[in-house]
Design a protein around this motif. Structure first.
Motif, mmCIF file in Angstrom:
data_model
loop_
_atom_site.group_PDB
_atom_site.id
_atom_site.type_symbol
_atom_site.label_atom_id
_atom_site.label_comp_id
_atom_site.label_asym_id
_atom_site.label_seq_id
_atom_site.Cartn_x
_atom_site.Cartn_y
_atom_site.Cartn_z
ATOM 1 N N THR A 130 50.064 44.532 9.389
ATOM 2 C CA THR A 130 49.298 43.380 9.869
ATOM 3 C C THR A 130 47.794 43.662 9.827
ATOM 4 O OG1 THR A 130 51.126 42.627 11.260
ATOM 5 C CG2 THR A 130 48.918 41.855 11.839
ATOM 6 N N ALA A 139 51.054 35.158 11.220
ATOM 7 C CA ALA A 139 52.294 35.906 11.012
ATOM 8 C C ALA A 139 53.358 35.522 12.032
ATOM 9 C CB ALA A 139 52.023 37.407 11.086
ATOM 10 N N TYR A 151 54.187 36.168 6.570
ATOM 11 C CA TYR A 151 52.730 36.271 6.626
ATOM 12 C C TYR A 151 52.154 35.120 5.818
ATOM 13 C CZ TYR A 151 53.108 40.981 8.581
ATOM 14 O OH TYR A 151 53.388 42.055 9.388
#
Length: 306
Positions: A130, A139, A151
């Motif tokens: 991330t 996300a 995502y």
């Protein structure tokens, strides 16, 4: 011995074609293209050995095995550049043993996708990844690595976890606000049906997704690691009304699962009939035992409700 090999190849091919009658038979449909290669080699061998009956049986088997792939195996070509008019979706099974997250992140950043569906992403991998994906600030990540993660370059809403079967991975469901239109996306990672219990769970997952998609009244994308090829009878039973992006507009063979000796097309991007696939392809590997699957899609304009 060679004649026995022709007979065994035919038995394996026929077993896959009779997959409606049992999950064990259905597993043989994973390897149709491999049967074609075996039949081709055996045909030459039978001709050299002057065994005309078996020499004829081998190419006939190759033709029968290749028939389902004729619709989607096309010449290799270079994928088109990303376009503002097309929605680019990427699916990738990261593989929980793949620790080269910097490589994966660099690949996804370069992919210029609008949304990405990932599978086998552990919580620690998800946290690391991330932070490496500034192009995908939105996300929806399942903390269970058996599940899926979405995502997105675009805002997400209506995020949910969709139960697909008892004791199994969930589906990651989101709405994507893409250029003023709303797109529904379901990311999945289905069980591998290698034994009876796992096959039962996969059947329940397939059935749940089929029921969900048939009840859906807006454009829907379903993407992920399905652990089954399009040729399997159970695929056709539950998803006959969905379009397989690669089968529509694929480039090459579409193999997404790679090992040292064989490949199989078990990762898919599926769409409802109102979505047009402009192009679909698999990319080079990024350290996983699966290849990334791409699709460039033309979506119907459907503004969000105010």
């Amino acid at each position: 011995m060679a004649a026995a090999a022709v007979a065994l190849a035919w038995l394996a091919l026929l077993a896959g074609m009779l997959g409606e009658h049992g999950w064990a038979l259905d597993l043989f449909s994973h390897f149709r293209i491999h049967y074609v290669a075996a039949f081709a080699a055996l045909a030459g061998l039978m001709l050299w050995m002057r065994r005309p009956v078996f020499a004829l049986a081998a190419p006939v088997g190759a033709a029968v095995g290749a028939a389902p792939a004729v619709a989607y195996v096309q010449p290799f070509a270079s994928p088109a550049e990303a376009s503002a008019e097309r929605f680019r979706l990427v699916s990738l099974n990261v593989w929980y043993r793949n620790h080269d997250l910097v490589r994966i992140a660099a690949f996804l950043e370069d992919a210029q996708a609008d949304a990405v569906v990932l599978q086998e992403l552990s919580p620690s991998q998800a946290r690391t990844l991330t932070g490496l994906l500034p192009s995908y600030p939105y996300a929806h990540v399942d903390p269970d690595m058996r599940g899926a993660a979405v995502y997105s370059r675009w805002p997400l809403s209506a995020t949910q976890w969709k139960p697909l079967a008892e004791g199994a991975s969930r589906g990651a469901y989101v709405h994507i606000d893409w250029r003023g239109s709303r797109i529904a996306l379901l990311g999945v990672h289905l069980h591998w049906p290698i034994v009876g219990r796992e096959a039962r769970i996969q059947r329940e997952q397939l059935s749940s997704i089929g029921v969900m998609t048939r009840a859906h009244d807006e454009p829907l994308l379903v993407a992920g690691d399905f652990n089954l090829p399009e040729e399997r009878a159970i695929y056709r039973r539950h998803w006959a009304d969905l379009r397989n992006a690669f089968s529509r507009s694929g480039l090459g063979t579409g193999y997404s699962k790679q090992t040292s000796f064989w490949g199989s097309r078990i990762d898919h991007i599926l769409t409802t009939a109102d979505i047009v696939t402009e192009q679909a392809w698999t990319a080079q590997g990024v350290g996983s035992d699966h290849l990334p699957v791409f699709a460039d899609l033309s979506l119907p304009v459907r503004p969000q409700a105010l």
